[in-house]
Design a protein around this motif. Sequence first.
Motif, PDB file in Angstrom:
ATOM      1  N   ARG A   1       0.855  -1.176   0.000  1.00 58.91           N
ATOM      2  CA  ARG A   1       0.000   0.000   0.000  1.00 58.91           C
ATOM      3  C   ARG A   1       0.904   1.244   0.000  1.00 58.91           C
ATOM      4  O   ARG A   1       1.935   1.259   0.658  1.00 58.91           O
TER       5      ARG A   1
ATOM      6  N   GLU B   1       7.243  -4.142  -1.955  1.00 59.57           N
ATOM      7  CA  GLU B   1       7.395  -4.949  -0.747  1.00 59.57           C
ATOM      8  C   GLU B   1       8.548  -5.941  -0.844  1.00 59.57           C
ATOM      9  O   GLU B   1       9.278  -6.138   0.119  1.00 59.57           O
TER      10      GLU B   1
ATOM     11  N   VAL C   1      18.791  -1.623   3.732  1.00 57.06           N
ATOM     12  CA  VAL C   1      18.155  -0.909   4.835  1.00 57.06           C
ATOM     13  C   VAL C   1      19.243  -0.183   5.631  1.00 57.06           C
ATOM     14  O   VAL C   1      20.101  -0.823   6.243  1.00 57.06           O
TER      15      VAL C   1
ATOM     16  N   LEU D   1      21.779   1.535   8.129  1.00 55.42           N
ATOM     17  CA  LEU D   1      22.190   1.318   9.524  1.00 55.42           C
ATOM     18  C   LEU D   1      21.853  -0.068  10.066  1.00 55.42           C
ATOM     19  O   LEU D   1      22.087  -0.355  11.234  1.00 55.42           O
ATOM     20  N   SER D   2      21.296  -0.933   9.223  1.00 55.69           N
ATOM     21  CA  SER D   2      20.830  -2.223   9.732  1.00 55.69           C
ATOM     22  C   SER D   2      21.975  -3.204   9.938  1.00 55.69           C
ATOM     23  O   SER D   2      22.966  -3.184   9.212  1.00 55.69           O
ATOM     24  N   PRO D   3      21.847  -4.057  10.958  1.00 59.39           N
ATOM     25  CA  PRO D   3      22.877  -5.068  11.200  1.00 59.39           C
ATOM     26  C   PRO D   3      22.890  -6.128  10.094  1.00 59.39           C
ATOM     27  O   PRO D   3      21.891  -6.306   9.389  1.00 59.39           O
TER      28      PRO D   3
ATOM     29  N   THR E   1      19.948  -8.557   8.212  1.00 58.33           N
ATOM     30  CA  THR E   1      18.613  -7.963   8.107  1.00 58.33           C
ATOM     31  C   THR E   1      18.061  -8.206   6.705  1.00 58.33           C
ATOM     32  O   THR E   1      18.777  -8.030   5.715  1.00 58.33           O
TER      33      THR E   1
ATOM     34  N   ARG F   1       9.766  -3.879   2.142  1.00 62.37           N
ATOM     35  CA  ARG F   1       8.977  -3.876   3.376  1.00 62.37           C
ATOM     36  C   ARG F   1       9.843  -3.583   4.599  1.00 62.37           C
ATOM     37  O   ARG F   1       9.486  -2.769   5.449  1.00 62.37           O
ATOM     38  N   THR F   2      11.006  -4.250   4.678  1.00 65.34           N
ATOM     39  CA  THR F   2      11.897  -3.994   5.818  1.00 65.34           C
ATOM     40  C   THR F   2      12.379  -2.541   5.809  1.00 65.34           C
ATOM     41  O   THR F   2      12.479  -1.897   6.858  1.00 65.34           O
TER      42      THR F   2
ATOM     43  N   ILE G   1       9.386  -0.403   7.250  1.00 68.39           N
ATOM     44  CA  ILE G   1       8.973  -0.550   8.649  1.00 68.39           C
ATOM     45  C   ILE G   1      10.128  -0.510   9.646  1.00 68.39           C
ATOM     46  O   ILE G   1       9.905  -0.271  10.824  1.00 68.39           O
ATOM     47  N   ARG G   2      11.356  -0.760   9.176  1.00 67.26           N
ATOM     48  CA  ARG G   2      12.486  -0.721  10.114  1.00 67.26           C
ATOM     49  C   ARG G   2      13.353   0.516   9.950  1.00 67.26           C
ATOM     50  O   ARG G   2      14.234   0.768  10.754  1.00 67.26           O
ATOM     51  N   PHE G   3      13.134   1.283   8.884  1.00 61.17           N
ATOM     52  CA  PHE G   3      13.912   2.501   8.706  1.00 61.17           C
ATOM     53  C   PHE G   3      13.039   3.692   8.308  1.00 61.17           C
ATOM     54  O   PHE G   3      13.002   4.695   9.018  1.00 61.17           O
TER      55      PHE G   3
ATOM     56  N   PRO H   1      10.023   4.634  11.134  1.00 61.72           N
ATOM     57  CA  PRO H   1      10.553   5.024  12.450  1.00 61.72           C
ATOM     58  C   PRO H   1      11.445   6.268  12.371  1.00 61.72           C
ATOM     59  O   PRO H   1      11.388   7.145  13.241  1.00 61.72           O
ATOM     60  N   ASN H   2      12.253   6.364  11.308  1.00 57.15           N
ATOM     61  CA  ASN H   2      13.144   7.511  11.157  1.00 57.15           C
ATOM     62  C   ASN H   2      12.352   8.790  10.903  1.00 57.15           C
ATOM     63  O   ASN H   2      12.656   9.865  11.447  1.00 57.15           O
TER      64      ASN H   2
ATOM     65  N   TYR I   1       9.200   9.413  11.887  1.00 56.55           N
ATOM     66  CA  TYR I   1       8.561   9.812  13.144  1.00 56.55           C
ATOM     67  C   TYR I   1       9.585  10.311  14.158  1.00 56.55           C
ATOM     68  O   TYR I   1       9.279  11.177  14.972  1.00 56.55           O
TER      69      TYR I   1
END
Lengths: 163, 163
Positions: free
Chosen positions: A2, A107, A113, A115-117, A120, A125-126, A129-131, A134-135, A137
Amino acid sequence: MRSPVPDLIHGLRCLSSILSKAENHCGNRKIDPDALLKARLYPDMFNLTRNVTTACDSAKFTAARLSQAEPPRYEDNEASFAELRGRIAKTIAFLETIPDAAFAAAEIRDLAVPLSPEGTARNGRTYLIRFGLPNFYFHLATAYNILRHNGVPLGKRDFLWAS
Amino acid sequence: MRSPVPDLIHGLRCLSSILSKAENHCGNRKIDPDALLKARLYPDMFNLTRNVTTACDSAKFTAARLSQAEPPRYEDNEASFAELRGRIAKTIAFLETIPDAAFAAAEIRDLAVPLSPEGTARNGRTYLIRFGLPNFYFHLATAYNILRHNGVPLGKRDFLWAS
């Protein structure tokens, strides 16, 4: 996927409304706008202006990378509340050009992604929702927190719902 | 609706990890933990402890209301970093009991959206994207900002990825 564009635009409109309230507060209390525009919570954190431009860029790049649209370049030269609202308006205008269908394959498209370890999942999609979200907001909340810390009268409703 | 539980748990784990770093910082610098636990950015804002418990409750109620699970009651009596991490762990344990299938009908189920203006769509999707997630990230970011404002060495990676 979406389209995340409506959520990003909603957050940017809240931010624009918060900046208008901060500017009015400066007028009412004879405060130099720079006292807020250059305020930060710690010397090595972004000031208000940079949190606003970074929130705009977070929205722009999140939508552009997921939809494979070409993101416009902006100069980061905003020096007033009006110019920051202009930056937000330009960003919203760009977001509005991206059709919902452009996110159809996002998706599962391969996407690194930030800064991701290691290990990941590397996909749209990742990324969202993981970057991306959150970043986004994080910078909206930090802009709000800088203004609250400096006495601007705002409430959770301003953060969640543009007025 | 896809279950929001993995995203909520991820955010709570980042918060728990941030609290461990703050506690270590207190130990290293001989800082009374209360100097951080009771710190706030403005007199009428929540302090660190209440931002943590509110982030937990935001995750708990977001998942419970969408899935129609019964949320556990907690007493809000945490007074140390260890107790706050315990609150996070209890919240994660509750979230893990909610099966993905419980969210199947959540998107369109009638659900009021807190603080929303009249005319806002009243359903599970709007509840999640206009209140649940932004409010959750708000309290995570504010906890992070309070600690950064007080000199705890943290970076964006700590906010995004538990270490």
